[in-house]
Design an enzyme around this catalytic site. Structure first.
Site, PDB file in Angstrom:
ATOM      1  N   CYS A 112       0.812  -1.228   0.000  1.00  0.00           N
ATOM      2  CA  CYS A 112       0.000   0.000   0.000  1.00  0.00           C
ATOM      3  C   CYS A 112       0.845   1.278   0.000  1.00  0.00           C
ATOM      4  O   CYS A 112       0.327   2.364  -0.269  1.00  0.00           O
ATOM      5  CB  CYS A 112      -0.967   0.009   1.177  1.00  0.00           C
ATOM      6  SG  CYS A 112      -2.074  -1.403   1.174  1.00  0.00           S
ATOM      7  N   HIS A 245      -3.125   7.400   2.046  1.00  0.00           N
ATOM      8  CA  HIS A 245      -3.515   6.071   1.571  1.00  0.00           C
ATOM      9  C   HIS A 245      -4.913   5.792   2.109  1.00  0.00           C
ATOM     10  O   HIS A 245      -5.203   6.047   3.283  1.00  0.00           O
ATOM     11  CB  HIS A 245      -2.519   5.025   2.057  1.00  0.00           C
ATOM     12  CG  HIS A 245      -3.015   3.628   1.872  1.00  0.00           C
ATOM     13  ND1 HIS A 245      -3.533   3.193   0.676  1.00  0.00           N
ATOM     14  CD2 HIS A 245      -3.096   2.574   2.731  1.00  0.00           C
ATOM     15  CE1 HIS A 245      -3.917   1.929   0.809  1.00  0.00           C
ATOM     16  NE2 HIS A 245      -3.662   1.532   2.048  1.00  0.00           N
ATOM     17  N   ASN A 275     -10.057  -0.027  -0.219  1.00  0.00           N
ATOM     18  CA  ASN A 275      -8.595   0.081  -0.189  1.00  0.00           C
ATOM     19  C   ASN A 275      -8.043  -0.471  -1.504  1.00  0.00           C
ATOM     20  O   ASN A 275      -8.088  -1.679  -1.729  1.00  0.00           O
ATOM     21  CB  ASN A 275      -8.057  -0.720   1.007  1.00  0.00           C
ATOM     22  CG  ASN A 275      -6.550  -0.641   1.139  1.00  0.00           C
ATOM     23  OD1 ASN A 275      -5.857  -0.193   0.233  1.00  0.00           O
ATOM     24  ND2 ASN A 275      -6.043  -1.097   2.272  1.00  0.00           N
TER      25      ASN A 275
HETATM   26  N1  ACO Z   1     -18.458  -8.179   9.131  1.00  0.00           N
HETATM   27  C1  ACO Z   1     -18.903  -8.440  10.381  1.00  0.00           C
HETATM   28  N2  ACO Z   1     -18.079  -8.798  11.384  1.00  0.00           N
HETATM   29  C2  ACO Z   1     -16.767  -8.873  11.107  1.00  0.00           C
HETATM   30  C3  ACO Z   1     -16.252  -8.608   9.828  1.00  0.00           C
HETATM   31  C4  ACO Z   1     -17.154  -8.255   8.825  1.00  0.00           C
HETATM   32  N3  ACO Z   1     -16.744  -7.972   7.570  1.00  0.00           N
HETATM   33  N4  ACO Z   1     -14.924  -8.775   9.864  1.00  0.00           N
HETATM   34  C5  ACO Z   1     -14.600  -9.122  11.121  1.00  0.00           C
HETATM   35  N5  ACO Z   1     -15.703  -9.202  11.865  1.00  0.00           N
HETATM   36  C6  ACO Z   1     -15.822  -9.562  13.262  1.00  0.00           C
HETATM   37  C7  ACO Z   1     -14.656 -10.402  13.728  1.00  0.00           C
HETATM   38  O1  ACO Z   1     -14.906 -11.760  13.465  1.00  0.00           O
HETATM   39  C8  ACO Z   1     -14.652 -10.108  15.206  1.00  0.00           C
HETATM   40  O2  ACO Z   1     -15.662 -10.869  15.802  1.00  0.00           O
HETATM   41  P1  ACO Z   1     -15.415 -11.535  17.266  1.00  0.00           P
HETATM   42  O3  ACO Z   1     -15.195 -10.384  18.184  1.00  0.00           O
HETATM   43  O4  ACO Z   1     -16.698 -12.276  17.513  1.00  0.00           O
HETATM   44  O5  ACO Z   1     -14.224 -12.409  17.112  1.00  0.00           O
HETATM   45  C9  ACO Z   1     -15.063  -8.661  15.245  1.00  0.00           C
HETATM   46  O6  ACO Z   1     -15.754  -8.366  14.035  1.00  0.00           O
HETATM   47  C10 ACO Z   1     -13.894  -7.705  15.350  1.00  0.00           C
HETATM   48  O7  ACO Z   1     -14.452  -6.524  15.707  1.00  0.00           O
HETATM   49  P2  ACO Z   1     -13.554  -5.301  16.120  1.00  0.00           P
HETATM   50  O8  ACO Z   1     -12.357  -5.741  16.899  1.00  0.00           O
HETATM   51  O9  ACO Z   1     -14.440  -4.296  16.753  1.00  0.00           O
HETATM   52  O10 ACO Z   1     -13.106  -4.777  14.728  1.00  0.00           O
HETATM   53  P3  ACO Z   1     -12.195  -3.543  14.530  1.00  0.00           P
HETATM   54  O11 ACO Z   1     -12.841  -2.353  15.069  1.00  0.00           O
HETATM   55  O12 ACO Z   1     -10.793  -3.849  14.933  1.00  0.00           O
HETATM   56  O13 ACO Z   1     -12.220  -3.418  12.961  1.00  0.00           O
HETATM   57  C11 ACO Z   1     -10.862  -3.769  11.063  1.00  0.00           C
HETATM   58  C12 ACO Z   1     -11.643  -4.414  12.180  1.00  0.00           C
HETATM   59  C13 ACO Z   1     -11.814  -2.937  10.222  1.00  0.00           C
HETATM   60  C14 ACO Z   1     -10.225  -4.839  10.212  1.00  0.00           C
HETATM   61  C15 ACO Z   1      -9.792  -2.840  11.684  1.00  0.00           C
HETATM   62  O14 ACO Z   1      -9.009  -3.549  12.604  1.00  0.00           O
HETATM   63  C16 ACO Z   1      -8.923  -2.227  10.647  1.00  0.00           C
HETATM   64  O15 ACO Z   1      -9.345  -1.407   9.875  1.00  0.00           O
HETATM   65  N6  ACO Z   1      -7.637  -2.593  10.653  1.00  0.00           N
HETATM   66  C17 ACO Z   1      -6.742  -2.077   9.646  1.00  0.00           C
HETATM   67  C18 ACO Z   1      -6.816  -3.021   8.536  1.00  0.00           C
HETATM   68  C19 ACO Z   1      -6.517  -2.396   7.227  1.00  0.00           C
HETATM   69  O16 ACO Z   1      -6.738  -1.228   6.967  1.00  0.00           O
HETATM   70  N7  ACO Z   1      -6.022  -3.243   6.386  1.00  0.00           N
HETATM   71  C20 ACO Z   1      -5.777  -2.829   5.066  1.00  0.00           C
HETATM   72  C21 ACO Z   1      -4.458  -3.262   4.633  1.00  0.00           C
HETATM   73  S1  ACO Z   1      -3.203  -2.467   5.467  1.00  0.00           S
HETATM   74  C22 ACO Z   1      -3.147  -0.967   4.925  1.00  0.00           C
HETATM   75  O17 ACO Z   1      -3.629  -0.641   3.873  1.00  0.00           O
HETATM   76  C23 ACO Z   1      -2.520  -0.042   5.831  1.00  0.00           C
END
Ligand code: ACO
Length: 318
Positions: A112, A245, A275
């Site tokens: 990214c 980004h 993304n």
């Molecule tokens: N729909 C519904 N529930 C989901 C989904 C979904 N698509 N995906 C995950 N969950 C669930 C998980 O299973 C978990 O459930 P559990 O608690 O029963 O195990 C729960 O949601 C996790 O919830 P949170 O911890 O509240 O989620 P969070 O607020 O951390 O958000 C996210 C998750 C969006 C992935 C966040 O951590 C994030 O944005 N991280 C950065 C990831 C990113 O941007 N990656 C891109 C590549 S890297 C880059 O470009 C920099």
């Protein structure tokens, strides 16, 4: 001598996949995706499209905007995590599609942060006087490396391409570039598969520790944006446009807050694009140039973070 962006272009595939569409594919909801990421839809490439196809349209638009033709281009750098094939590089394939003969062409792989890495590299070549007009491209088809049964990852990404023409100039232009990497964080975001003996070894799909990525991204982005501003003896409030980004609206908001910038000074495209990895910054840039938000002499800060881990920033005067 300096380098300046003289034209921008972008391309998004026709097919749009909304959060409601995703509700029919995995156990998720529009509400979950929107509140956690800010994403409402993303574009998905056609089965027969490859990264160089998307890049081709973006480059043609950028060259038109810059008022140059293929004959004027003497360097091509493509940032991509989803190349057309193992080799030749997507940059060489793109060069051929553009009908450009005999200029250096190579890919940059920084996930990214790829566009920031590619732009910083092109700046070295152009501002040194070695080359006159570089095409710098970010192009991605993440839909091909997503596990469409994994709700943790498949809701986050989209496909697209963005490009700029970076030209030699006697006025700035790019003021400074800042690149970083730390391979010790490679395990929190990867697509670890590889080809061996004619077979895919390991998983070819993206795997991610979402929370760890979130925390890391917020921390290093704050450091690198302050580094860029301080090196130029500027204040963060001097910035006219932050072009981050586009991974997640909460990461973007956090960086803007740390810089003391209101969100009206931030170009946001994550809601419509998801993304798009290396393509996300030039896509957002092209939108803000074409809708007239970005004006001559304004101060622009681009920043990115991605797998590797890699991160970086480019500060420039438009
Ligand atoms: N729909 C519904 N529930 C989901 C989904 C979904 N698509 N995906 C995950 N969950 C669930 C998980 O299973 C978990 O459930 P559990 O608690 O029963 O195990 C729960 O949601 C996790 O919830 P949170 O911890 O509240 O989620 P969070 O607020 O951390 O958000 C996210 C998750 C969006 C992935 C966040 O951590 C994030 O944005 N991280 C950065 C990831 C990113 O941007 N990656 C891109 C590549 S890297 C880059 O470009 C920099």
């Amino acid at each position: 001598m300096y380098s300046r962006i003289t034209g921008t272009g972008s391309y998004l595939p026709e097919k749009i996949l909304t959060n409601l569409d995703l509700e029919r594919i995995v156990d998720t909801s529009d509400e979950w995706i929107r509140t956690r990421t800010g994403i409402t839809q993303r574009h998905i490439a056609a089965e027969d499209q490859v990264a160089s196809d998307l890049a081709l349209y973006a480059c043609q638009n950028a060259m038109l905007a810059a008022g140059v033709t293929g004959k004027d281009i003497d360097l091509i750098i493509v940032a991509t995590t989803t190349p057309d094939m193992i080799f030749p590089s997507t940059a060489c394939i793109l060069q051929n599609k553009l009908g450009i003969e005999n200029c250096p062409a190579f890919d940059v792989q920084a996930v990214c942060s790829g566009f920031v890495y590619a732009l910083a590299t092109a700046d070295m070549f152009v501002s040194s006087g070695k080359y006159r007009n570089a095409l710098v491209v970010g192009t991605e088809i993440y839909s091909k490396i997503l596990d469409w049964s994994d709700r943790n990852t498949c809701v986050l990404f989209g496909d697209g391409a963005g490009a700029v023409v970076l030209s030699r100039s006697d006025r700035p232009g790019i003021l400074s570039t800042h690149l970083h990497a730390s391979g010790s964080y490679s395990n929190i975001l990867s697509a670890p598969g590889c080809i061996s003996g004619g077979k895919v070894q390991g998983t070819p799909y993206i795997s991610m520790e979402g929370n760890a990525v979130f925390k890391f991204a917020v921390k290093v982005l704050e450091e690198v944006v302050h580094e860029a501003v301080a090196e130029n003896n500027l204040q963060s409030t001097d910035i006219d446009w932050l072009i981050p980004h586009q991974a997640n609206i909460r990461i973007i908001q956090s960086t803007a807050k740390k810089l003391g910038l209101p969100m009206k000074k931030v170009v946001v495209a994550v809601d419509k694009h998801g993304n798009t990895s290396a393509a996300s910054i030039p896509l957002a840039l092209d939108i803000a140039v074409r809708d007239g938000r970005i004006q001559p002499d304004q101060l622009i800060l681009m920043e990115g973070v991605g797998g590797g881990f890699t991160w970086g920033a480019v500060l420039l005067r438009w």
